[in-house]
Design an enzyme around this catalytic site. Structure first.
Site, mmCIF file in Angstrom:
data_model
loop_
_atom_site.group_PDB
_atom_site.id
_atom_site.type_symbol
_atom_site.label_atom_id
_atom_site.label_comp_id
_atom_site.label_asym_id
_atom_site.label_seq_id
_atom_site.Cartn_x
_atom_site.Cartn_y
_atom_site.Cartn_z
ATOM 1 N N ASP A 767 1.565 -2.673 8.717
ATOM 2 C CA ASP A 767 1.619 -4.121 8.516
ATOM 3 C C ASP A 767 2.680 -4.717 9.439
ATOM 4 O OD1 ASP A 767 1.648 -6.735 7.495
ATOM 5 O OD2 ASP A 767 1.219 -6.034 5.476
ATOM 6 N N HIS A 769 3.438 -8.214 9.333
ATOM 7 C CA HIS A 769 3.800 -9.545 8.854
ATOM 8 C C HIS A 769 5.183 -9.499 8.203
ATOM 9 C CE1 HIS A 769 -0.593 -9.354 8.996
ATOM 10 N NE2 HIS A 769 -0.526 -10.626 9.339
ATOM 11 N N SER A 820 -1.257 -2.347 2.931
ATOM 12 C CA SER A 820 0.162 -2.294 2.592
ATOM 13 C C SER A 820 0.360 -1.851 1.153
ATOM 14 C CB SER A 820 0.810 -3.665 2.791
ATOM 15 O OG SER A 820 0.597 -4.151 4.083
#
Length: 965
Positions: A767, A769, A820
């Protein structure tokens, strides 16, 4: 390699050179395919014993009509039919294996003979073709029929989501047949009579698999079937949609056959020839069957119609299907021998997609709307419907998107508490039964490849995969791209690489160019099947580094259009306005302004709520100006100025905001709370100092009025009454207040630093972000917690090694995409395995209390595992976890008890109770003898008045319905 002329002395056509020979021949003249085999074989008057021979004399099932078996039991008859078509002038003869798959042979109980049938069929055709020493090459096409199953349609009208065959079953059956055909000496494949394009895609997948495994040329002619005057296949696709769905096979030719005669096929042959960038093949029936199922069209009649096809420049390969005989082929040869073949146009750089109907996107196309509401991560309502298995209502969401103008629908089933693969398969199967939805192409949206692949096995049209990227390196990127190509999908390529997400213009264009070169030069993608998402990030967050995100994206779109020919661009529109969630009018204005400029730069498509797009010219002038300032980053104070309008817009007040200083009249606690909520720093030092002088200890100001103010911020943000940039401003106010207090706190404790705890924070592996994590870090640092931020894509080993080395007080995990969630479970399990004993905090857009309770917390029991709703809640949670032992123990116990209730509720919802039928319930009733029953007399008769106290009733009240959502 030199290409032999048609006067070569050798008639043997080696497999590896067949493609070159046939391609050259099709450039010089119209190639002749043979005619029907069923018709010819029926003319021999064969009986049951002919189909059995000695080989299958004891077979328990009747075999009459299983023509493919004749390759084993009566090879001399099959040889005679091949010979008759070659004598009539055919260049290509098809093997007698139309129903040679194990699936089709199951009806006769001969599925175990499938491979043998195909080997024998190809060897017979090869032997006969090699007999002809007349100076021109002859080719053997391995006939691959559609089977008697359909992967896109349910055989039960009452169960539209049911299928009696899977894509994988079809692929395995086709591989077996194709391997047999190759072993027997076939030069090419004839994947024919396609009534369901998904079946054809399975055959193509199998052919590509065999070609790759054996390292051979294996050209394909792919031929669909228009079933009636609607101009569609049995599974509902138009001719053009069919073409786009199978063009990834790079076929030797694409064509139409069966169901209709040449005259009825005429408009569809014209349609195909107009759009096809491959040679066109046609082998129609000898007219339509009469009342007795016989075909009456004469060779001369059929040849006359076919001549018109050739004169119009429509065909490259011509032959016959049901009802045609060697005489029909002979007449066709004579009719077209002096007519030139169709000139094959070069494939253009147009993005072509397909549902039941085609979607062609080129430079003249308008912006393409991709409906976003069939996405469990973006629509709370849709997510709830899917979780509740209410697929009928979920279909209405998809239908509404199409009716509102969505030209593609984005389907995402990424949710931690959901079986994403099963949900994707079920929903897509149901969509296939709804022509008003399935007419548009599908975008398969997931962060899990397994979910995407499950969807690719269901969609018969040409879908878009959203998405692939280089975040895990080139090897994984190439592998996934090759699979997408094999399934026939276009791809959205996210601007990620091994270093993370591209957030600047330069990084965006570098990654996109690198991806483009790999896909076109190494994988074999046509440029038009590549769509770049250069990452739309939230603007107006209050973080300076985010101010140019929209400009960077728009400039990257323009660069891609100019420098990566054929590629398209896309993006998830809702991301840009995320900072203003809760204020739909302002978000709509941001979307509209952003789209206006992005489309001007060349943006091809965007994932949007098709029913909520505004008109640029209709936006109020004062709002449009401020939104444009924000989107185009024209002013340093663009966010603050838009917030003024946003607040006024929300309250339906005037957009001109006057400064109200009445809040300065309140006590210091209320003033601090107001400053935090409004993000006002003008008086924060003075007010903090006043509060410090009133408090016993400087720390009391942080844990008292400042934390009270942050709690208000959390409530407002959680209810959508406050936006992300305001939370960031509140955090900065908090930081300034804490900075003023720190020297006094240090002096009081005699310390140079006063860390309340050390927290290792990371966005988990897979991930990239980190906006939410960064905000949480700011808020916690403002409250005197030491933060060790490891960044994004952090493997579990690094997270735990850092926590141990730094003697961290807690670990905080962040993630936005569904994988995630699985990685967080992995981290928790490793913490348990290493016998760690520090709290674990979970946060991020896709995380939830339910997922934390059901999947993460059970994996780590040594210390508390806590879900943190948002940044404003992080401080209270950290304070409870990292304060004294008594407070921690109480908080941890309460959390565990709460999560246990969540687990019970989730399990209760999952379990399905089987109820008896009414008639069974009645038959199982309790036998009561009311005639002999004497009710007891009450102790007191008459009206009784009872006045219990509330405290007495409380133990009997079931509160759970009040808290269930």
């Amino acid at each position: 390699m030199s290409v032999p002329s048609e006067n070569v002395s050798s008639t043997k056509v080696p497999g590896p050179s067949a493609l070159q020979l046939l391609t050259d021949l099709m450039k010089r003249r119209i190639v002749i395919l043979d005619g029907a085999y069923g018709t010819a074989l029926q003319g021999y008057g064969l009986v049951e014993s002919d189909y059995r021979s000695q080989i299958l004399s004891e077979h328990p099932t009747p075999l009459l009509g299983n023509h493919d078996l004749l390759c084993i039991t009566k090879p001399e008859v099959v040889q005679a039919v091949h010979r008759s078509y070659l004598e009539a002038g055919a260049d290509i003869i098809s093997t007698n294996t139309f129903s040679g798959t194990s699936i089709a042979q199951t009806d006769f109980g001969t599925q175990a003979l499938a491979r043998e049938i195909n080997v024998a069929g190809a060897r017979i055709a090869r032997q006969v073709a090699d007999e002809f020493n007349d100076g021109k090459p002859r080719f053997v096409a391995g006939s691959v029929g559609p089977t008697n199953r359909t992967a896109s349609l349910s055989p039960d009208v009452n169960r539209p989501g049911f299928r009696n065959i899977t894509f994988d079953e079809l692929v395995n059956s086709y591989i077996e047949a194709i391997e047999g055909l190759v072993e027997g000496g076939a030069d090419l494949l004839m994947i024919e009579t396609i009534f369901d394009t998904l079946n054809a895609k399975a055959a193509i997948y199998a052919a590509l698999d065999v070609r790759q495994a054996q390292g051979i040329d294996l050209p394909m002619i792919i031929s669909g079937t228009i079933t009636d005057a609607s101009g569609r296949t049995l599974s509902g696709q138009t001719c053009e949609a069919f073409l786009y769905s199978i063009q990834h096979a790079q076929p030797l030719a694409v064509g139409l056959n069966c169901a209709l005669g040449a005259q009825q096929l005429r408009p569809y042959v014209n349609d195909l020839a107009t759009r096809c960038s491959f040679p066109v093949s046609v082998h129609p029936n000898a007219g339509l069957p009469n009342a007795f199922g016989e075909y009456d069209e004469t060779p001369e009649q059929m040849a006359d119609i076919v001549t018109q096809f050739a004169q119009a420049g429509w065909i490259n390969v011509i032959g016959g299907c049901c009802g045609t005989t060697p005489d029909h082929i002979r007449a066709i040869v004579k009719a077209v021998e002096k007519l030139p073949p169709r000139q094959v146009p070069k494939r253009t750089n147009q993005l072509t997609l397909a549902g039941l109907e085609p979607l062609k996107v080129d430079d003249e196309s308008l912006f393409v709307n991709v409906g976003e509401r069939t996405n469990v991560t973006g629509s709370a309502r849709f997510a709830r419907l899917i979780r509740e298995n209410n697929f009928d209502e979920a279909l209405k969401v998809a239908r509404q998107q199409v009716e509102s103008g969505a030209q593609i629908i984005d389907i995402n089933m990424d949710e931690g508490m959901l079986d994403g693969e099963a949900a994707m398969v079920e929903f897509l199967n149901l969509i296939a039964s709804e022509p008003d939805i399935s007419r548009v192409p599908i975008m398969l949206d997931s962060s899990k490849w397994s979910i995407i692949e499950a969807g690719l096995k269901i969609v018969q049209g040409k879908a878009i995969v959203n998405s692939i990227s280089m975040k895990e390196g080139e090897v994984a990127f190439i592998e996934n791209a090759q699979k997408c190509l094999k399934y026939g999908a276009a791809v959205i390529v996210m601007a990620f690489d091994e270093k993370g997400q591209a957030d600047t213009y330069q990084r965006k264009i570098e990654i996109c160019e690198r991806s483009y070169r790999i896909l076109t030069e190494q994988v074999g993608f046509h440029p038009s099947d590549i769509i770049f998402d250069a990452n739309i990030f939230a603007i107006g967050t209050g973080i300076d580094e985010h101010n140019n995100y929209a400009v960077d994206f728009i400039q990257a779109v323009s660069w891609i259009q100019q420098n990566l020919p054929g590629a398209s661009t896309s993006g998830g529109l809702s991301n840009v306005s995320f900072a203003f969630r809760g204020n739909n009018p302002v978000r709509e204005a941001i979307h509209t302004v952003f789209l206006y400029h992005a489309v001007q730069a060349g943006l091809t498509m965007g994932i949007v709520n098709a029913g909520q797009l505004g008109i640029y010219a209709d936006i109020a002038e004062n709002l449009r100006e401020r939104v444009e300032d924000l989107v185009l980053n024209r002013r340093d104070d663009a966010t603050e100025r838009l917030l003024e309008v946003a607040q006024a817009f929300t309250s339906n007040a005037s957009s001109s905001v006057t400064q109200d200083m009445s809040w300065r009249e309140g006590n210091v606690h209320s003033r601090l709370s107001h400053a935090l909520v409004k993000g006002v720093t003008d008086f924060i030092v003075d007010d903090t100092e006043e509060a410090r002088l009133q408090a016993e200890r400087p720390l009391d100001v942080i844990e008292g009025p400042l934390m009270d103010g942050m709690s208000v911020v959390g409530d407002l943000f959680g209810s959508g009454k406050m936006f992300l940039p305001q939370v960031v401003k509140s955090a900065r106010v908090m930081k300034q207040a804490v900075a003023h207090l720190l020297p006094f706190i240090d002096e009081e404790k005699g310390l140079h630093s006063n860390s309340k705890g050390k927290i290792v924070m990371a966005t988990v592996k897979g991930d990239v972000h980190d906006i939410g994590k960064n905000i949480v870090g700011v808020v916690l640092q403002c409250n005197n917690y030491e933060i060790i931020d490891l960044g994004v894509m952090v493997p579990v080993e690094k997270i735990l090694a850092t926590a141990l080395e730094e003697q961290a007080s807690a670990i905080g995990l962040s993630g936005l995409i569904t994988p995630s969630l699985d990685e967080m479970v992995n981290v928790a399990s490793e913490m348990q395995r290493l016998d760690m004993n520090i709290p674990l905090l979970i946060g991020g857009a896709t995380t939830s209390k339910a997922h934390t309770a059901v999947k993460i917390e059970p994996a780590y029991q040594n210390a508390a595992t806590v879900y943190v709703t948002d940044a404003s809640r992080a401080v209270n949670t950290a304070s409870s976890l990292l304060s004294d032992d008594k407070s921690y123990a109480e908080f941890a116990a309460n959390t565990r008890a709460e999560y246990e209730k969540v687990r019970v509720r989730v399990e209760a919802r999952r379990s399905k109770q089987a109820f008896l039928k009414l008639v069974d319930a009645r038959s199982n009733s309790v036998p009561l003898n009311w005639k002999n029953y004497q009710p007891p007399k009450p102790l007191n008769t008459g009206i009784q008045t009872v006045t219990p106290k509330l405290a007495e009733l409380l133990p009997f009240i079931d509160w759970s319905p009040f808290f269930m959502t």
